[in-house]
Write an enzyme that holds these catalytic residues in place. Structure first.
Site, PDB file in Angstrom:
ATOM      1  N   ASP A 101       0.803  -1.218   0.000  1.00 37.91           N
ATOM      2  CA  ASP A 101       0.000   0.000   0.000  1.00 37.91           C
ATOM      3  C   ASP A 101       0.835   1.267   0.000  1.00 37.91           C
ATOM      4  O   ASP A 101       0.565   2.195  -0.748  1.00 37.91           O
ATOM      5  CB  ASP A 101      -0.974  -0.003   1.197  1.00 37.91           C
ATOM      6  CG  ASP A 101      -0.289  -0.206   2.547  1.00 37.91           C
ATOM      7  OD1 ASP A 101       0.941  -0.401   2.588  1.00 37.91           O
ATOM      8  OD2 ASP A 101      -0.994  -0.188   3.570  1.00 37.91           O
ATOM      9  N   ASP A 104       6.854   4.184   3.239  1.00 40.16           N
ATOM     10  CA  ASP A 104       7.121   5.309   4.134  1.00 40.16           C
ATOM     11  C   ASP A 104       8.629   5.341   4.388  1.00 40.16           C
ATOM     12  O   ASP A 104       9.368   5.984   3.640  1.00 40.16           O
ATOM     13  CB  ASP A 104       6.270   5.107   5.395  1.00 40.16           C
ATOM     14  CG  ASP A 104       6.425   6.210   6.413  1.00 40.16           C
ATOM     15  OD1 ASP A 104       7.017   7.249   6.086  1.00 40.16           O
ATOM     16  OD2 ASP A 104       5.943   6.039   7.556  1.00 40.16           O
TER      17      ASP A 104
END
Ligand code: IMP
Ligand code: MG
Length: 178
Positions: A101, A104
């Site tokens: 997804d 980061d």
């Protein structure tokens, strides 16, 4: 009955139709790159559920869908990374695309990729819905099929959660810090 969550702190960032357009583009690239290959999509639960479901229907090639689960967040705080399901993956000698997804720090994707590599796939590529920019100490792992680059803020929707909330939202939203 539980009260419906208030969406007051959500600011729209990426719409459903923008996501669909990017999926179509990336799916065409994957189609072109994986003709005649033994394609396995390894989805990272739970966040990659929406993007993987879209992608697998657009690629237009036979494929095998497999899953692992990675959990590294508690609210907005980073916790210890836990990867489940590596043992039962059937990827040896096959052409794997790992679908996640969000990128980061890159810690999750690189850790999952390293564990999959140990199973000796014929090839291993990565597809990531959202890549955060300007993240301090971000790992420089190549993302083969990136969809969007976003600012370094916490986002939810389209599979991404905040404490298991907001995964069902049809687009990507900034979640303002409480
Ligand atoms: P990384 O290991 O720092 O790259 O973090 C990746 C994982 O942390 C993702 O797979 C998400 O589950 C979670 N994560 C990171 N940033 C966000 C965010 O903005 N919203 C929701 N989940 C996030
Ligand atoms: Mg995740």
């Amino acid at each position: 009955m539980m009260a419906a969550p208030s969406h007051a702190k959500l600011l729209p960032l990426i719409t459903k139709s923008e996501i669909k357009a990017q999926i179509t583009k990336i799916a065409k690239e994957i189609h072109r790159d994986y003709l005649e290959k033994d394609l396995v999509l390894v989805m990272v639960l739970k966040g990659a559920i929406c993007i993987t479901a879209d992608l697998m229907r657009e690629i237009g090639l036979p494929l095998d869908l497999q899953v692992v689960q990675a959990k590294s967040y508690d609210g907005m705080e980073r916790g210890k990374l836990n990867v489940l399901g590596i043992d039962t993956l059937n990827v040896t000698g096959r052409d794997v695309i790992l679908v996640d997804d969000i990128y980061d720090t890159g810690y999750t994707l690189s850790a999952v990729a390293a564990q999959i590599s140990e199973k000796k796939p014929a090839s291993l590529k990565t597809c990531v819905h959202l890549q955060k920019k300007d993240v301090k100490g971000q790992k420089k792992v190549k993302i083969d099929y990136p969809l969007f680059t976003i600012p370094n803020s916490f986002v939810v929707g389209y599979g991404l959660d905040y404490n298991e909330q907001y995964r069902e939202l049809p687009g990507i939203f900034f979640l303002e810090q409480p």
